[in-house]
Scaffold this motif. Structure first.
Motif, PDB file in Angstrom:
ATOM      1  N   HIS A  85      -3.775  -4.166   1.714  1.00  0.00           N
ATOM      2  CA  HIS A  85      -5.084  -3.558   1.528  1.00  0.00           C
ATOM      3  C   HIS A  85      -5.502  -2.713   2.732  1.00  0.00           C
ATOM      4  O   HIS A  85      -5.820  -1.544   2.568  1.00  0.00           O
ATOM      5  N   HIS A 108      -3.530  -9.449  -1.765  1.00  0.00           N
ATOM      6  CA  HIS A 108      -4.193  -8.207  -1.378  1.00  0.00           C
ATOM      7  C   HIS A 108      -5.651  -8.541  -1.088  1.00  0.00           C
ATOM      8  O   HIS A 108      -6.357  -9.040  -1.964  1.00  0.00           O
ATOM      9  N   ASP A 140       0.805  -1.223   0.000  1.00  0.00           N
ATOM     10  CA  ASP A 140       0.000   0.000   0.000  1.00  0.00           C
ATOM     11  C   ASP A 140       0.835   1.269   0.000  1.00  0.00           C
ATOM     12  O   ASP A 140       0.524   2.243   0.702  1.00  0.00           O
ATOM     13  N   HIS A 171      -5.631  -1.429  -6.853  1.00  0.00           N
ATOM     14  CA  HIS A 171      -5.161  -0.159  -7.406  1.00  0.00           C
ATOM     15  C   HIS A 171      -4.024  -0.339  -8.403  1.00  0.00           C
ATOM     16  O   HIS A 171      -3.812   0.509  -9.266  1.00  0.00           O
ATOM     17  N   HIS A 205       1.201   3.149  -2.800  1.00  0.00           N
ATOM     18  CA  HIS A 205       0.371   4.037  -3.625  1.00  0.00           C
ATOM     19  C   HIS A 205       1.189   5.132  -4.301  1.00  0.00           C
ATOM     20  O   HIS A 205       0.871   6.323  -4.208  1.00  0.00           O
ATOM     21  N   GLU A 248      -0.625   3.678  -8.199  1.00  0.00           N
ATOM     22  CA  GLU A 248      -2.000   3.996  -8.618  1.00  0.00           C
ATOM     23  C   GLU A 248      -2.109   3.792 -10.124  1.00  0.00           C
ATOM     24  O   GLU A 248      -1.486   4.529 -10.906  1.00  0.00           O
ATOM     25  N   ASP A 285      -1.043  -2.702  -4.271  1.00  0.00           N
ATOM     26  CA  ASP A 285      -1.204  -1.249  -4.275  1.00  0.00           C
ATOM     27  C   ASP A 285       0.147  -0.558  -4.170  1.00  0.00           C
ATOM     28  O   ASP A 285       0.323   0.424  -3.443  1.00  0.00           O
TER      29      ASP A 285
END
Length: 368
Positions: free
Chosen positions: A194, A157, A8, A89, A10, A59, A56
């Protein structure tokens, strides 16, 4: 075996949810890259056997060619095996950088939307899966059985169902699983991305996002150094690898009589902080205070950004004294106090709102 887990990150996140000044979002995105570099440096210094990402990583809708080049070079420089399990994502598909980037030989991307094995070492297998769509309703663990000996680990995830009410309130779960499914399938442990709040359960680990993505995040997030024993037990040590500093600060303005005093309290509350701070204002201020959120920003010029907001902030009116006035205000207060249809909370809100309107003060202070 020693593994370093993160999830995550991102990369290329917009940071559009918070009202940040121009340029700060750009700096936040750059900080995410630095955080990945710190994770990779930690993997090298700890001499781990593999680096794992539980999805993730970036993005999908905002991914740039520059980020693709950055990831390829960063993971090649890691000089350890890297295993990536795409999430919703950074889902895997024809337009996915996972498929288009010419990864170095030490990088392995799980591409199937089911758990498939990858041997990490003699007697140790990593089962990984990938999301192929923005939403995945089916569990990777439903109907899954390891069917082999040794230590079996999973990387994916998904949403652990017992935590859904606190982690994903109001949204549909992604690849949901129950923690008892981990052991029932023959897995010794699941490394999962996640949920942004970290969790060290007996049979699964959520590392949490390693660099702040939003205000209000809690828990010791970061990269997790996992020692996997021969019997499948996992010992975990969390490492703070974050580049950004994001703070949530409550400031009590009770008794404040003028705006300068409010600015002084905010300045004192954030004086020792760095990075970005969201300040929530509470308490009952004097009726003559003119308070606008934008006026508070100069109180923290040493920060990258100050984001003030009204919390349970009210106005300290003396309603009994006002009711004695032979004025329109007095008549208004008497009528509202005598209205039997109003409960105490509603009555106070009506009184404060009406008095602010009568004073021509409707835009500078939220009423609670």
């Amino acid at each position: 075996m020693r593994l370093l887990l993160f999830a995550d990150l991102h990369l290329d996140a917009s940071f559009a949810a918070g009202p940040l000044p121009a340029g700060v979002a750009v700096e936040r995105r750059a900080a995410l890259r630095t955080t990945l570099e710190r994770i990779i440096a930690l993997a090298r210094s700890e001499e781990v056997d593999a680096l794992l990402c539980g999805g993730d990583l970036y993005e999908h809708e905002r991914f740039s060619p520059g980020t693709a080049e950055f990831l390829r070079d960063a993971f090649e420089d890691a000089a350890v095996p890297v295993h990536l399990a795409p999430g919703e994502h950074d889902r895997y598909g024809p337009r996915s950088p996972y498929q288009q980037v010419a990864w170095s030989s030490n990088v392995h991307v799980f591409t199937e939307d089911r758990l498939v094995p990858e041997v990490l070492a003699d007697g140790v297998t990593l089962w990984g899966a990938a999301h192929h769509a923005p939403t995945t309703r089916e569990s990777f663990l439903t109907g899954f059985e390891v069917g082999r000996g040794g230590v079996n680990l999973a990387l994916f995830h998904g949403s652990e169902v017992a935590a859904l009410s606190t982690q994903e309130s109001g949204t549909a779960p992604h690849a949901p699983f129950a923690t008892e499914q981990v052991a029932a399938s023959g897995l010794d442990h699941a490394f999962v991305g996640h949920f942004h709040t970290p969790c060290d359960a007996e049979r699964h680990t959520y590392p949490g996002n390693p660099d702040p993505l939003a205000f209000g995040e809690r828990g010791p997030r970061g990269a997790v150094l996992c020692t996997v024993h021969d019997d499948g037990r996992v010992d975990r040590v969390r490492h703070d690898v974050s580049t950004s500093r994001v703070h949530d600060v409550a400031v009590d303005l009770a008794g404040v009589a003028h705006a300068d005093e409010a600015r002084e309290r905010v300045a004192a509350a954030v004086a020792g902080l760095t990075g970005i701070a969201r300040v929530t204002l509470g308490g009952d201020v004097g009726p003559d205070v003119e308070l606008r959120l934008t006026d508070l920003v100069p109180a923290a010029e040493h920060l990258d950004a100050l984001v003030p907001r009204f919390g349970t902030l009210g106005v300290a009116y003396d309603f009994a004294a006002l009711a004695e006035e032979p004025t329109v205000r007095g008549r208004f207060v008497r009528d509202v106090r005598a209205d039997p249809r109003l409960d105490d909370r509603t009555r106070r809100r009506v009184l404060v709102t009406g008095l602010r309107a009568l004073d021509g003060r409707t835009a500078d202070l939220a009423v609670h």
